[in-house]
Every structure is written in C-alpha cells, then in structure tokens.
Design a protein around this motif. Structure first.
Motif: not given
Length: 524
Positions: A206-217
């Motif tokens: 869940a943490d890894a996924l959340q980091r990925v979807v939050s990389m762009r503005p």
C-alpha cells in the motif's frame, strides 16, 4: 514528447526559444505542450540542450511551461545537465555540440511516450507519433514483419519501416555528419523473490503504491482513470481516491456472459470510491476491419479497440480532463518464477499457443524461417516490463492526439521491483493486491474465482460478420506480394473464424490485418 526537424548544417547557428520551441537556422524542435509537462532549454558556450519532462509533485518544479537558461558557465551547465539525466519521471533530451554539428538524443526511464527517429542525408526527424513517418513510401523490414506475424513479443529500436528507430527506455542516439549510431542501455539484473519470513506485505504494498500515484502534481478537476472492472484499474482507482476526489472514471462495457458481472463490479467500485462514471458500449464503437486507406496514416503500433477508447478520451477532453490514469502494468507485477510454474502454465495459456500456431499457418516458408531465427535486435531487459512498454507504444500517440497525458502507476519500475521480490504467497493469484482491494472496497467486489472481463468475444463475431468484404479486399494482399503470407491460407483462416468463432484464430487474423494495413500504407 517532442517533434523535430533538424539539419546538421543548421547547428552551427545560435539557437533561440521561439513560439514554444527551439529554432536554429531553418531547423526546429517543438516539445509537446501539456500542463503535466515542462521544458528546460539550457545554452552554454558552444553547446546547448533542451529537455521535455513530466512535472514532479515535489522538488524544484518550474511554474511556467518552459524555463530558459542562457549563457551559463560550464559548472552551471553541467549541474543542470546531470539533474536532467537523473530526472525520476519520463523525459526526452536533445543535446547539441555546435563544433562538429553533433546531436545526441536521450530517452527517459519509463517509456510512457516513446519517440521515433529517422536520419536521412544528415537530416534528423523526431516524433512521438510514428504515423509522421508515413509521409513517403517506405520499405518494410521483412525480419521485423515476420516476427510480428508470428505473434512474437518484441521491444527493440528496429521498427517496421527500415530506417526508422524507436528510442527504447534509457537509450540514446548519436548523429554527426556522415554517421549515426544507436546505443542501448545496460540490462537490469533479473529479480529474485524474497524468502517468506512470515511478514505481512500488505502495508508495504500500500505504501509503495501510494508513493507511485503521488509522484506527479495533482491536477484538480482534470483527472480521469480507466476503469475496466478488473483488479488493476480498481487498484489505481483506490489509491487515487484515498487522497483525492472529483475523479472521472471511464470504461468500455462488453457484451456476452462477462457483461453482467462487469457492470456489477464497476457499479460497486464507482459507488464506494465516489467516482463520476461514464461508459460506452463496445457494440456502438466496434473495431475497424476495413483495409481501405484510412483518413489518417497508421503508426507502427495500434490499440485494437481504438474506436471505443477514442470515444471515451473525447468525452474526457470535452469535460476538461487531460490526465488519464490507467491500470497498464498490473499483469506484470506478480510473475511466477522457475520452480513455481506448473506444467500446464509453463508455456503460457493454451489459447496463446493456439494463436501462434494459427499465425504460423499464414506464413510462407521464407517468413517462417525468419520468425524462427533468434532475434538479435531486442532491447536489453529494462526496469519496466516489456509488455507494459509495448502497451505504452500502442496507446500513447492516440492519447496525446486526444489531449490526454497517460500515467501508468502499475508500470512504475520501483513498484515493479518491489512486487517482483515479494514471496510467492503474496504474488500467487495477486494475493497482496486482492487483499488491498478487499480492505478498501470490501470482499464482495473481487472474490476468488470471480469472472474477469475480457475482450475475447468481441472480434470473432465481428470478423465473421464482415468476412465477405474482408475476403474481397484481400484479393490484393501486400504481405503476400512481399513474400511473407500465403493469401490462400489467410482466406482459409478467415473461413475458420466464420465457422468456429475461435478466439485464437481471430487473434492471429487480427494481427495479420493490422500488419497488412501498415504494408499497404508503406507501398504508398
């Protein structure tokens, strides 16, 4: 992410940023304009570079679409150059040394929008749209065409038209007067699964996924996501809505036995995540099978269901939505390793093996011999799985033409590396993803053994319905004229589809039809 026409002789002139791009002599480089992209143009003594790249959510991000840095010293030039090479999201860089009229083009890590190149008479053409290279008759690369006819999965610089290359992820192309060369990146090391130490991997996933979807503005009010009703797109939807609201979901509704469960699953996901949903029916936008010259030229890859996808992308643009999240890459997140495969699954699904058999039945001995040779042109193993990269290549040009910027979180190399190293119990059956969805959507949405949505029943009846028209058009067969396909075998395969509606036969025939269109286009 860029289109350019560059004459090497123009590179002795000083460049300037004019009207959204670089002009140098009569040459020009124009980055694709989109709110999710930014450009950096840096000019030093006797050298310069331009890079177009995805914006980051954090860090020093330009507030304008372009940042021009002129007349910098060597130290500042080097710092900006290195920062561009290490950009964590996708990018395309063109760098020029005025002395010697030398050009180097570099591609970023993600391969989300690949760029194609052609060098003729010391003139370079770059474009994110392979259809731009259909401006003149072309020669078909018979080896590439043979492998594609045989349904081989290939990711390489070499493309269907000779003289045109694709910059694979992390690749570079060097051009100087009288010489051009392509350089592949180093291969990444193969992943190995971790030993099962009993740790619960759900929180880390869940943490890894959340980091990925939050990389762009975050683009408030401008974001859509594809929602098929499957686990991959539902996972992306869940991760997005944990942080954001006001998201459109878009999907293609299928027919047949899969429709009812697909509609039910999508309705549950939409309701529980608070999405604004829009759908189209596949029967209203059937895939085109006509071999007549198209209104617009084809590229080297194409989404099979482009008509229905285009309808969704058009509604997204009309609603002011210009960022599209997808579930591409989910199939590749949880591989099975040697020792984990059963005899039944070791060689892939039965339908895929049957499709390859049908495809080989179309081919002449010459083409079959070429297809059975080991390809020596494939790009090295990449951080992003090859099938994901190929999916990006199929869809990106059409998405950009519809004003959409694609974001494919499940194709992220860091997420892929994390998932590939999970112990077997977390990968098998996508267990960690299923548990993630159960936690946020409820266990009734994706119970074990649920009926998956599939396009398998779309093309067989459609091909059968139009069989007579297709057979008429195949009286002249460009691939047969090239010595690659037996025309009578193609007609026999068409008859097999009419009689059986078999998915494997249709898969082979549909791939043949797409290649036939490209061959006809190349002949002018």
């Amino acid at each position: 992410m860029i289109k350019a026409q560059i004459a090497l002789s123009d590179l002795s002139f000083d460049p300037a940023w004019v009207d959204g791009g670089v002009s140098v002599g009569a040459s020009h480089l124009r980055p694709h304009a989109h709110p999710m992209l930014e450009s950096l143009f840096v000019r030093g003594a006797g050298r310069w570079f331009v890079v177009v790249r995805e914006r980051q959510a954090t860090g020093r991000v330009a507030t304008d679409a372009v940042n021009v840095v002129d007349g910098v010293d060597d130290a500042a030039f080097h710092e900006l150059y290195q920062a561009s090479l290490l950009w964590p999201l996708d990018y395309l860089m063109v760098e020029v040394a005025q002395a010697g009229q030398r050009v180097r083009v570099r591609a970023g890590l993600l391969g989300s929008v690949p760029v194609y190149a052609r060098v003729l008479d010391d003139r370079i053409t770059l474009s994110w749209d392979a259809a731009d290279f259909a401006d003149r008759p072309a020669f078909i690369d018979l080896e590439i065409a043979s492998h594609q006819l045989a349904l081989h999965t290939m990711y390489a610089a070499r493309q269907l038209y000779t003289g045109v290359v694709m910059l694979t992820e992390r690749a570079s192309m060097h051009v100087e007067p009288g010489r051009a060369r392509f350089r592949y990146p180093d291969a990444v090391a193969a992943a190995e699964p971790a030993a099962d130490d009993g740790e619960d991997t759900l929180a880390r996933f869940a943490d890894a996924l959340q980091r990925v979807v939050s990389m762009r503005p975050w683009a408030e009010g401008r974001t859509s996501l594809e929602l098929s009703g499957g686990m991959d797109s539902a996972t992306v939807a869940t991760a997005l809505t944990r942080r954001h609201a006001n998201i459109d979901s878009k999907g293609i509704l299928l027919q047949g036995a899969v429709r009812a469960p697909q509609v039910t699953r999508r309705s549950l996901i939409v309701e529980r995540l608070g999405l604004a949903d829009r759908t189209v029916d596949i029967d209203d936008y059937p895939p085109g099978l006509d071999l007549s010259p198209p209104p617009e030229p084809y590229g080297f890859s194409r989404e099979f269901y482009l008509e229905a996808c285009s309808a969704l992308w058009t509604t997204a643009r009309e609603r002011g939505r210009d960022v599209l999240f997808t579930g591409i890459g989910g199939d590749e997140l949880f591989p099975a390793y040697v020792g984990e495969l059963s005899e039944r699954t070791a060689n892939g699904p039965v339908w895929a093996r049957d499709a390859r058999s049908y495809a080989e039945g179309l081919m002449t001995p010459r083409a079959l011999g070429a297809a059975r040779s080991r390809p020596m042109f494939d790009a090295p193993a990449s951080p992003v799985p090859v099938t994901s990269l190929l999916a990006h290549a199929c869809r990106a040009p059409d998405l950009l033409k519809h004003g959409q910027w694609p974001v494919n979180p499940l194709s992220d190399p860091h997420l892929a590396a994390f998932c590939h190293r999970l112990p077997k119990r977390s990968r098998e059956g996508r267990e960690v993803m299923r548990r993630y969805l159960d936690m946020h959507l409820g266990p009734d949405v994706f119970p074990k053994g649920y009926m998956k949505e599939t396009f398998a029943d779309v093309l067989p009846p459609l091909v059968a319905k139009h069989a007579k028209a297709i057979a008429t058009q195949l009286r002249d067969c460009a691939l047969a004229d090239l010595g690659l396909v037996d025309r009578d075998a193609a007609i026999a395969l068409l008859d097999t589809i009419v009689q059986t509606r078999a998915h494997p036969a249709t898969s082979a025939f549909a791939s043949f039809l797409w290649l036939e269109r490209c061959a006809r286009q190349a002949s002018g």
